[in-house]
Write an enzyme that holds these catalytic residues in place. Sequence first.
Site, PDB file in Angstrom:
ATOM      1  N   LYS A 114      36.379  44.963  41.656  1.00 23.95           N
ATOM      2  CA  LYS A 114      35.719  44.670  42.936  1.00 23.95           C
ATOM      3  C   LYS A 114      34.740  45.794  43.262  1.00 23.95           C
ATOM      4  O   LYS A 114      34.875  46.918  42.749  1.00 23.95           O
ATOM      5  CB  LYS A 114      36.732  44.525  44.076  1.00 23.95           C
TER       6      LYS A 114
ATOM      7  N   ASP B 121      44.691  47.929  48.184  1.00 21.54           N
ATOM      8  CA  ASP B 121      43.603  47.233  47.489  1.00 21.54           C
ATOM      9  C   ASP B 121      44.077  46.066  46.636  1.00 21.54           C
ATOM     10  O   ASP B 121      43.286  45.507  45.889  1.00 21.54           O
ATOM     11  CB  ASP B 121      42.917  48.221  46.526  1.00 21.54           C
TER      12      ASP B 121
ATOM     13  N   GLY C 139      37.119  53.496  41.791  1.00 21.17           N
ATOM     14  CA  GLY C 139      36.638  52.814  43.002  1.00 21.17           C
ATOM     15  C   GLY C 139      36.384  51.328  42.795  1.00 21.17           C
ATOM     16  O   GLY C 139      35.935  50.636  43.700  1.00 21.17           O
TER      17      GLY C 139
END
Length: 315
Positions: free
Chosen positions: A10, A136, A98
């Site tokens: 993502k 996440d 990230g």
Amino acid sequence: MTVTVRSFAKINLGLRIGAARTDGFHELLTVYQTIALHDVIRVSLVRGSGIEIHCDDPRVPKDESNTCYRIVEKAMRALKGRGRVVIGIEKRLPVQGGLGGASSNAVATLLGLERVIEKALPAEERLRIAAEVGSDLPLFLVGGTVLGIGRGEQVYPLEDLPGTACVVVTPEVGVSTPRAFAEWDRKLTVPGASDRMVELGRGFSVWLSNSYSGAPFRRGRAENPLLELVRAGIKNDFEEVVFPEYPELSEAKDALERAGAKYASVSGSGSTLYGLFASKQAARVAVPRLRRQGWMAQATITLSRREYWKRSFAV
Ligand code: C5P
């Protein structure tokens, strides 16, 4: 039987850090977007008990600290599953980058596990277990364009945006997310954290409803709503803490913009940056240019929810 699942990455289209909470997390507001870069996860069930992880990448833990291990432990208990779960991780995404690699790997493992043991958790239960493993994870149970609130674990599907060409640059530094949050608190806790959240919320709302708002046609308006991000002034707060600490990251952002990105940003807390491009062709041209300057760059495309689910099991 072995089930193979693609574990997609993502990016964050804007991220605002709000108030520190008493549970050690921070309020967050972000829009997640899945992209086509992925790892591959293989799940199988053999005789015995316990969990076994295989991965060629030495940076990936093989023990109970691995997110895949943690989700399987919880899911096997909830599903009353029996047997030894063997997980293979083919690592292509950056570690600590990230892009949500470890979180995505865990969700892909859960989906694979459900198939090998031929039992499925209720959707709410999946979301709950995913959120227990990390903030996440739940987004990967939705896919496409996803609004994230709370500590990032409360996820709502947004209308899919058109597939957009994207270049991902991975500088060779690992940014620790907890450290980046701590640095944010140390340096930048500003009064009115909740006002800043509301402000980004308004920005997201205007950005995402632009094409419906009946606003008169604006000259030079981008065809693609994703590329409107710049005009909407949407930003990732983590840039404020990671750019001073790792100047290489702000250099990578500049390099992406010089290579033609319409919008460039850090993803999550970094170290990965992405640039959104007007066309696949523009992204393809940017990659060798960035590589000549010494950056590790890869072209990819954003994935709609439908594509995300279609491709997850099409291995
Ligand atoms: O949820 P996750 O395991 O990804 O969080 C890792 C760490 O990052 C947390 O322990 C916390 O220190 C920090 N964090 C935070 N606020 C969030 C998400 C994560 O402070 N919204």
